[in-house]
Motif scaffolding. Structure first.
Motif, PDB file in Angstrom:
ATOM      1  N   PHE A 124       0.846  -1.188   0.000  1.00 24.80           N
ATOM      2  CA  PHE A 124       0.000   0.000   0.000  1.00 24.80           C
ATOM      3  C   PHE A 124       0.883   1.239   0.000  1.00 24.80           C
ATOM      4  N   PRO A 125       0.348   2.387  -0.394  1.00 23.70           N
ATOM      5  CA  PRO A 125       1.164   3.597  -0.465  1.00 23.70           C
ATOM      6  C   PRO A 125       1.748   3.991   0.899  1.00 23.70           C
ATOM      7  N   VAL A 126       3.035   4.254   0.908  1.00 29.28           N
ATOM      8  CA  VAL A 126       3.731   4.755   2.096  1.00 29.28           C
ATOM      9  C   VAL A 126       4.110   6.193   1.795  1.00 29.28           C
ATOM     10  N   LEU A 127       3.642   7.098   2.656  1.00 30.13           N
ATOM     11  CA  LEU A 127       3.852   8.532   2.459  1.00 30.13           C
ATOM     12  C   LEU A 127       4.793   9.067   3.526  1.00 30.13           C
ATOM     13  N   LEU A 128       5.602  10.027   3.149  1.00 33.68           N
ATOM     14  CA  LEU A 128       6.605  10.595   4.052  1.00 33.68           C
ATOM     15  C   LEU A 128       6.129  11.936   4.592  1.00 33.68           C
ATOM     16  N   ASP A 129       6.086  12.025   5.906  1.00 31.16           N
ATOM     17  CA  ASP A 129       5.682  13.272   6.563  1.00 31.16           C
ATOM     18  C   ASP A 129       6.821  13.762   7.451  1.00 31.16           C
ATOM     19  N   ASP A 130       7.999  13.905   6.848  1.00 34.68           N
ATOM     20  CA  ASP A 130       9.183  14.285   7.612  1.00 34.68           C
ATOM     21  C   ASP A 130       9.099  15.694   8.187  1.00 34.68           C
ATOM     22  N   GLU A 131       8.180  16.508   7.685  1.00 32.59           N
ATOM     23  CA  GLU A 131       7.976  17.844   8.255  1.00 32.59           C
ATOM     24  C   GLU A 131       6.805  17.858   9.237  1.00 32.59           C
ATOM     25  N   THR A 132       6.203  16.735   9.491  1.00 36.39           N
ATOM     26  CA  THR A 132       5.082  16.510  10.427  1.00 36.39           C
ATOM     27  C   THR A 132       3.875  17.424  10.198  1.00 36.39           C
ATOM     28  N   LYS A 133       3.640  17.829   8.958  1.00 33.21           N
ATOM     29  CA  LYS A 133       2.485  18.678   8.659  1.00 33.21           C
ATOM     30  C   LYS A 133       1.171  17.920   8.858  1.00 33.21           C
ATOM     31  N   VAL A 134       1.096  16.704   8.333  1.00 29.08           N
ATOM     32  CA  VAL A 134      -0.122  15.909   8.455  1.00 29.08           C
ATOM     33  C   VAL A 134      -0.231  15.342   9.869  1.00 29.08           C
ATOM     34  N   VAL A 135       0.884  14.916  10.424  1.00 26.07           N
ATOM     35  CA  VAL A 135       0.894  14.425  11.803  1.00 26.07           C
ATOM     36  C   VAL A 135       0.372  15.512  12.742  1.00 26.07           C
ATOM     37  N   GLY A 136       0.775  16.749  12.518  1.00 26.52           N
ATOM     38  CA  GLY A 136       0.328  17.853  13.364  1.00 26.52           C
ATOM     39  C   GLY A 136      -1.179  18.055  13.334  1.00 26.52           C
ATOM     40  N   VAL A 137      -1.819  17.715  12.218  1.00 27.02           N
ATOM     41  CA  VAL A 137      -3.265  17.876  12.089  1.00 27.02           C
ATOM     42  C   VAL A 137      -4.014  16.667  12.640  1.00 27.02           C
ATOM     43  N   TYR A 138      -3.601  15.468  12.241  1.00 28.24           N
ATOM     44  CA  TYR A 138      -4.327  14.251  12.610  1.00 28.24           C
ATOM     45  C   TYR A 138      -3.833  13.594  13.898  1.00 28.24           C
ATOM     46  N   ASN A 139      -2.563  13.774  14.218  1.00 30.98           N
ATOM     47  CA  ASN A 139      -1.945  13.028  15.311  1.00 30.98           C
ATOM     48  C   ASN A 139      -0.983  13.923  16.099  1.00 30.98           C
ATOM     49  N   PRO A 140      -1.502  15.034  16.647  1.00 26.93           N
ATOM     50  CA  PRO A 140      -0.604  16.005  17.287  1.00 26.93           C
ATOM     51  C   PRO A 140       0.158  15.453  18.494  1.00 26.93           C
ATOM     52  N   LYS A 141      -0.316  14.379  19.084  1.00 29.03           N
ATOM     53  CA  LYS A 141       0.399  13.768  20.212  1.00 29.03           C
ATOM     54  C   LYS A 141       1.444  12.764  19.746  1.00 29.03           C
ATOM     55  N   HIS A 142       1.548  12.569  18.442  1.00 32.86           N
ATOM     56  CA  HIS A 142       2.523  11.661  17.831  1.00 32.86           C
ATOM     57  C   HIS A 142       2.389  10.234  18.351  1.00 32.86           C
ATOM     58  N   VAL A 143       1.163   9.766  18.501  1.00 32.15           N
ATOM     59  CA  VAL A 143       0.894   8.395  18.917  1.00 32.15           C
ATOM     60  C   VAL A 143       1.321   7.463  17.793  1.00 32.15           C
ATOM     61  N   ALA A 144       1.977   6.377  18.142  1.00 30.01           N
ATOM     62  CA  ALA A 144       2.392   5.403  17.128  1.00 30.01           C
ATOM     63  C   ALA A 144       2.156   3.992  17.665  1.00 30.01           C
ATOM     64  N   PRO A 145       1.458   3.177  16.931  1.00 26.43           N
ATOM     65  CA  PRO A 145       0.712   3.497  15.726  1.00 26.43           C
ATOM     66  C   PRO A 145      -0.637   4.137  16.055  1.00 26.43           C
ATOM     67  N   LEU A 146      -1.144   4.869  15.100  1.00 28.69           N
ATOM     68  CA  LEU A 146      -2.480   5.450  15.172  1.00 28.69           C
ATOM     69  C   LEU A 146      -3.147   5.166  13.835  1.00 28.69           C
ATOM     70  N   THR A 147      -4.338   4.586  13.876  1.00 25.55           N
ATOM     71  CA  THR A 147      -5.079   4.313  12.645  1.00 25.55           C
ATOM     72  C   THR A 147      -6.379   5.089  12.668  1.00 25.55           C
ATOM     73  N   ILE A 148      -6.695   5.690  11.518  1.00 27.64           N
ATOM     74  CA  ILE A 148      -7.911   6.485  11.365  1.00 27.64           C
ATOM     75  C   ILE A 148      -8.631   5.986  10.124  1.00 27.64           C
ATOM     76  N   LEU A 149      -9.855   5.527  10.309  1.00 31.89           N
ATOM     77  CA  LEU A 149     -10.666   5.028   9.207  1.00 31.89           C
ATOM     78  C   LEU A 149     -11.561   6.151   8.707  1.00 31.89           C
ATOM     79  N   ILE A 150     -11.515   6.406   7.400  1.00 38.86           N
ATOM     80  CA  ILE A 150     -12.280   7.476   6.766  1.00 38.86           C
ATOM     81  C   ILE A 150     -13.226   6.849   5.748  1.00 38.86           C
TER      82      ILE A 150
END
Length: 167
Positions: A124-150
């Motif tokens: 499946f597609p693996v995306l890089l968020d090395d600047e944490t832009k998306v993490v900051g919106v969806y996962n600001p606590k940086h929980v790992a792993p975190l899964t979100i079903l849309i």
């Protein structure tokens, strides 16, 4: 909550039921707070994949059920969940289901992301968020792993922190 995610996937793939959500303008701060709440509209984003191509959440909205999986190479439970996610993806990708694996690795470990994905046979597609832009919106606590079903309507249908064998 054992085995709930596969059941949720099948329900979402066939019925696309959501809990609904409010609408209206939100400030940037409240988007980060609301983005991972069930019923909220999933904010769009664009990240590059392991081949350097851009992929957006909106590429899949309206046609796919999407699982965002926030993970990192340094996260032991993330490695444990990868084979399970790969199996779920393989079983459901032809039914309008996609996983977007979002690597939260920073500059010191980003080079390991592709190696890690190959080790676990991730297709499946693996995306890089090395600047944490998306993490900051969806996962600001940086929980790992975190899964979100849309769901196909772009609404957050389920959020799951962590991983337990058999989930």
């Amino acid at each position: 909550m054992t085995r709930l995610f596969p059941l949720v996937f099948l329900i979402s793939l066939s019925a696309c039921a959501t809990g609904g959500g409010g609408s209206g303008a939100k400030s940037a701060g409240s988007v980060a707070t609301q983005a991972s709440k069930v019923g909220a509209t999933a904010p769009d984003f664009t990240l590059r994949d392991l081949d350097g191509r851009n992929e957006s959440l909106s590429d899949h909205l309206g046609k796919d059920v999407i699982l965002l999986d926030f993970w990192a190479t340094w996260c032991v439970p993330c490695g444990a969940e990868m084979p399970e996610l790969q199996t779920i993806y393989e079983q459901n990708k032809d039914k309008g289901f996609v996983i977007l694996g979002i690597a939260m690795d920073g500059p010191e470990t980003i080079a390991q992301v592709a190696v890690y994905a190959r080790r676990y046979g991730v297709t499946f597609p693996v995306l890089l968020d090395d600047e944490t832009k998306v993490v900051g919106v969806y996962n600001p606590k940086h929980v790992a792993p975190l899964t979100i079903l849309i769901d196909r309507k772009g609404q957050i249908a389920r959020v799951r922190n962590g991983y337990n064998a058999g989930d």
